[in-house]
Scaffold this motif. Sequence first.
Motif, PDB file in Angstrom:
ATOM      1  N   LEU A   1      -1.402  11.482  -0.308  1.00 12.49           N
ATOM      2  CA  LEU A   1      -1.016  10.449   0.666  1.00 12.49           C
ATOM      3  C   LEU A   1       0.028  10.964   1.650  1.00 12.49           C
ATOM      4  O   LEU A   1       0.154  10.449   2.762  1.00 12.49           O
TER       5      LEU A   1
ATOM      6  N   GLU B   1       1.654  10.573  -5.396  1.00 12.33           N
ATOM      7  CA  GLU B   1       0.287  10.955  -5.010  1.00 12.33           C
ATOM      8  C   GLU B   1       0.356  11.886  -3.792  1.00 12.33           C
ATOM      9  O   GLU B   1       0.476  11.439  -2.655  1.00 12.33           O
TER      10      GLU B   1
ATOM     11  N   SER C   1      -0.333  -0.666   4.240  1.00 13.30           N
ATOM     12  CA  SER C   1      -0.995   0.541   4.739  1.00 13.30           C
ATOM     13  C   SER C   1      -0.825   0.657   6.252  1.00 13.30           C
ATOM     14  O   SER C   1      -0.772   1.761   6.789  1.00 13.30           O
TER      15      SER C   1
ATOM     16  N   LEU D   1       2.989   5.764  -5.294  1.00  7.84           N
ATOM     17  CA  LEU D   1       2.537   6.267  -3.989  1.00  7.84           C
ATOM     18  C   LEU D   1       3.221   7.598  -3.648  1.00  7.84           C
ATOM     19  O   LEU D   1       2.580   8.515  -3.141  1.00  7.84           O
TER      20      LEU D   1
ATOM     21  N   ALA E   1      -4.229   5.025  -5.284  1.00  8.78           N
ATOM     22  CA  ALA E   1      -3.002   5.651  -5.786  1.00  8.78           C
ATOM     23  C   ALA E   1      -2.164   4.625  -6.554  1.00  8.78           C
ATOM     24  O   ALA E   1      -1.585   4.934  -7.593  1.00  8.78           O
TER      25      ALA E   1
ATOM     26  N   VAL F   1       3.378  10.734   1.544  1.00  9.35           N
ATOM     27  CA  VAL F   1       4.495   9.822   1.872  1.00  9.35           C
ATOM     28  C   VAL F   1       5.639  10.039   0.874  1.00  9.35           C
ATOM     29  O   VAL F   1       5.416  10.391  -0.279  1.00  9.35           O
TER      30      VAL F   1
ATOM     31  N   ARG G   1      -7.470   4.740   4.731  1.00 12.98           N
ATOM     32  CA  ARG G   1      -6.074   4.905   4.323  1.00 12.98           C
ATOM     33  C   ARG G   1      -5.688   3.786   3.344  1.00 12.98           C
ATOM     34  O   ARG G   1      -5.049   4.020   2.337  1.00 12.98           O
TER      35      ARG G   1
ATOM     36  N   ALA H   1      -7.152   4.522  -0.004  1.00 15.79           N
ATOM     37  CA  ALA H   1      -6.470   5.648  -0.652  1.00 15.79           C
ATOM     38  C   ALA H   1      -5.169   5.143  -1.278  1.00 15.79           C
ATOM     39  O   ALA H   1      -4.796   5.528  -2.394  1.00 15.79           O
ATOM     40  N   ILE H   2      -4.481   4.268  -0.573  1.00 15.55           N
ATOM     41  CA  ILE H   2      -3.226   3.698  -1.085  1.00 15.55           C
ATOM     42  C   ILE H   2      -3.497   2.824  -2.314  1.00 15.55           C
ATOM     43  O   ILE H   2      -2.790   2.896  -3.321  1.00 15.55           O
TER      44      ILE H   2
ATOM     45  N   LEU I   1       2.404   2.404   6.635  1.00 12.17           N
ATOM     46  CA  LEU I   1       2.501   3.809   6.156  1.00 12.17           C
ATOM     47  C   LEU I   1       1.598   4.729   6.963  1.00 12.17           C
ATOM     48  O   LEU I   1       0.701   5.359   6.463  1.00 12.17           O
TER      49      LEU I   1
ATOM     50  N   VAL J   1       8.044   4.760   1.572  1.00 12.49           N
ATOM     51  CA  VAL J   1       7.413   3.607   0.912  1.00 12.49           C
ATOM     52  C   VAL J   1       8.424   2.463   0.816  1.00 12.49           C
ATOM     53  O   VAL J   1       8.089   1.310   1.092  1.00 12.49           O
TER      54      VAL J   1
END
Length: 285
Positions: A248, A245, A282, A242, A229, A250, A222, A225-226, A285, A255
């Motif tokens: 994700l 994207e 992360s 973020l 992005a 979110v 994760r 991935a963040i 999130l 965020v």
Amino acid sequence: MGPTLGNPKNTAEILKKYGFAFQKKYGQNFLIDTHVLEKIIRAAEITRDDFVLEIGPGIGTLTQYLAEAAREVAAVEIDRNLIPILEETLREYPNTTVINADVLRLDIGELVREKNGGRPVKVVANLPYYITTPIIMGLFESKVPLESMTVMVQKEVALRMQAGPGTKDYGALSLAVQYFAEPYLAANVPPNCFMPRPAVGSAVIRLARHERPPVEAADEKRMFAIIRAAFGQRRKTLVNALANEKGLGVTKEQVQRALEASGIRADIRGEALTLEQFAQLSGQL
Ligand code: SAM
């Protein structure tokens, strides 16, 4: 007899003897400079106890140096036209094994178990540049026990690996590498040290694996991935990058809340965040 290949004359001779034609698709640029070879060996801090994995031995130039310094060397070469050449150039080094395979498909964990009883290995290579990142990240992310990687890469890639927040070279690669290892730039290497000359400058970088990552990520995947992005749209604020994207999942508000909870400014861009802040974020999130 010591290493014999690290100069233009001997390299050209052996290539001619075997009628070898360079294959561009394999990123073949052979080292022809003894000073550079010696620098790589010094930077890798190889001892007589070490098992070394070399990726892409070419005609065995670096392999000869490794074989003199280490206990044992395994060298993985994809191009089968190089195998007969390696048989000749490594004949006097019984502590070397050549494996004709694509390193990205080889079970390196199995090789290390067999050759080194599962103890950490040192990787040393003048890497094929077209697959630098998959090789390095693949090794870090795998369960292969690894002490360090001392590798020749494109200079620009070396700079990205060791860059810190707020600099132009800082990005997903910097964070990924620094999560796993401590980078140290050991040498800059100009194109004339290779045959044929590459179009770009090169550098030797040593990545000493951390015993444990410098930050605690609740979920590594994760977090990465963040990070990807955040740098995929580096001109945007982190909130927008973020939220845009889709993968994700979110929202902007989520965020914003996560940034606030982590004590980070709401209008910040990804390129200003440290690894620790990415880990914190992360987790939120
Ligand atoms: N080590 C030699 C030297 O320093 O002179 C050669 C280095 S050359 C930059 C990269 C080598 O990696 C080439 O011999 C190439 O054939 C080999 N190679 C390319 N792709 C590979 C792959 N997927 N798996 C294993 N070897 C590969």
